[in-house]
Design an enzyme around this catalytic site. Structure first.
Site, mmCIF file in Angstrom:
data_model
loop_
_atom_site.group_PDB
_atom_site.id
_atom_site.type_symbol
_atom_site.label_atom_id
_atom_site.label_comp_id
_atom_site.label_asym_id
_atom_site.label_seq_id
_atom_site.Cartn_x
_atom_site.Cartn_y
_atom_site.Cartn_z
ATOM 1 N N LYS A 279 0.856 -1.468 -0.014
ATOM 2 C CA LYS A 279 0.008 -0.216 0.006
ATOM 3 C C LYS A 279 0.780 1.254 0.076
ATOM 4 O O LYS A 279 2.139 1.403 0.383
ATOM 5 C CB LYS A 279 -1.003 -0.106 1.170
ATOM 6 N N ASP B 242 -3.158 -1.288 10.070
ATOM 7 C CA ASP B 242 -3.380 -1.276 8.553
ATOM 8 C C ASP B 242 -4.309 -2.831 8.069
ATOM 9 O O ASP B 242 -4.405 -2.740 6.809
ATOM 10 C CB ASP B 242 -2.101 -1.312 8.064
#
Length: 313
Positions: free
Chosen positions: A16, A144
């Site tokens: 990401k 996350d």
């Protein structure tokens, strides 16, 4: 609950980028008030899960495998143990993790791997948990982790708070990623951030204004070149205080002609936005000349989250 011998499943999970991170003061629960944008990008780890009576065990190969825990400290093992306890099975599994996502780099590799473990185990154990239920479990592993269950783009609102999914209009973000030789500890970066806050007059009101700006930005529905001024990371300054080479690294992208340069996550990867695939190739060649980076690679987003590649009975 007895578990019969399982098939083998192989999953792929992306890294990401955080196009924007806004950080507020430390809260009473020990976590910072934080608002951040997630974008899944086309840089992948691969996780294969098979039956093992002596499990859970893990073998890690590939990029930075020497930096990744090979025991119960690994987030893959933690994820398997958590799901096993939740659904009432014994986690008799072996994991083979092939790393392509750099470690301690702000790209979410460990969190991504944990998400892959949750989805893979959910399938193998026929637990039938929904994506929403898996996200709830994932939030207990790391902030996350829930994002990687589905990927694409989303806004995170902090510890154990639901993600805001972003609708995307098909715009492609093309990135060149420069990974410095030295990584950064997330804990150390936030401690430095707190130290900076103590020495400045930045307050809650200013953070709330920046937070609202993040929420109001049309992240998924606007061409990336129109959002250049919105690409900001409040953790860049504390990270540069801990790792001065970061300033040189970010400057390398700007000098090479990147549309924008920013640090991803809590560092130390520097993400440089390119206007096209061809521009990315030119940027990569230029950035590779800078000795501050140990790896330079290209990726694009947004992409979907965990994907099952193969199931073998």
């Amino acid at each position: 609950m007895a578990v019969s011998p399982l098939p083998t499943i192989t999953l792929q999970v992306p890294a990401k980028i955080n196009p924007q991170i806004r950080v507020g003061p430390l809260q009473q629960d020990g976590y910072h008030d934080i608002t951040l944008v997630y974008q899944a990008i086309s840089l992948y780890d691969t996780l294969t899960i098979s039956h093992n009576l002596d499990g859970p065990t893990i073998q890690v190969t590939g990029m930075d495998s020497d930096r990744v825990p090979h025991d119960e400290r690994n987030l893959v093992i933690k994820a398997a143990n958590m799901l096993a306890a939740h659904v009432g099975v014994e986690p008799q599994l072996h994991f083979e993790l092939v790393k392509c996502i750099p470690s301690e780099a702000g790209l979410g590799g460990g969190s991504a791997d944990a998400a892959a473990a949750l989805i893979g185990c959910n399938i193998l154990w026929k637990s039938n948990l929904t994506s929403s239920e898996l996200m709830d479990l994932a939030a207990h592993i790391g902030e996350d982790v829930p994002f990687f269950i589905e990927g694409i783009m989303a806004i995170g609102l902090g510890h154990k708070k639901p993600l805001i999914k972003l609708e995307t209009a098909g715009y492609k973000w093309i990135w060149v990623l420069g990974v410095p030789h030295q990584g950064l500890s997330t804990k150390a970066v936030f401690q430095e951030y707190d130290s900076i806050l103590e020495r400045t007059s930045t307050g809650e009101e200013e953070y709330l204004s920046r937070r609202q700006g993040c929420l109001d930005t049309p992240w998924g529905s606007c061409p990336p070149e129109e959002l250049i001024d919105d690409l900001e990371n409040d953790l860049e300054l504390p990270s540069m205080q801990l790792l001065p080479d970061l300033r040189i690294a970010l400057g390398a992208g700007s000098s090479a002609g990147a549309l924008a340069s920013l640090m991803s996550g809590s560092g130390s990867t520097c993400a440089f936005l390119a206007e096209s695939e061809e521009h990315a190739k030119i940027l990569k060649e230029e950035i590779q000349k800078n000795e501050v980076f140990r790896e330079v690679m290209t990726a694009s987003g947004p992409v979907r989250g965990v994907k099952v590649l193969e199931t073998v009975s």
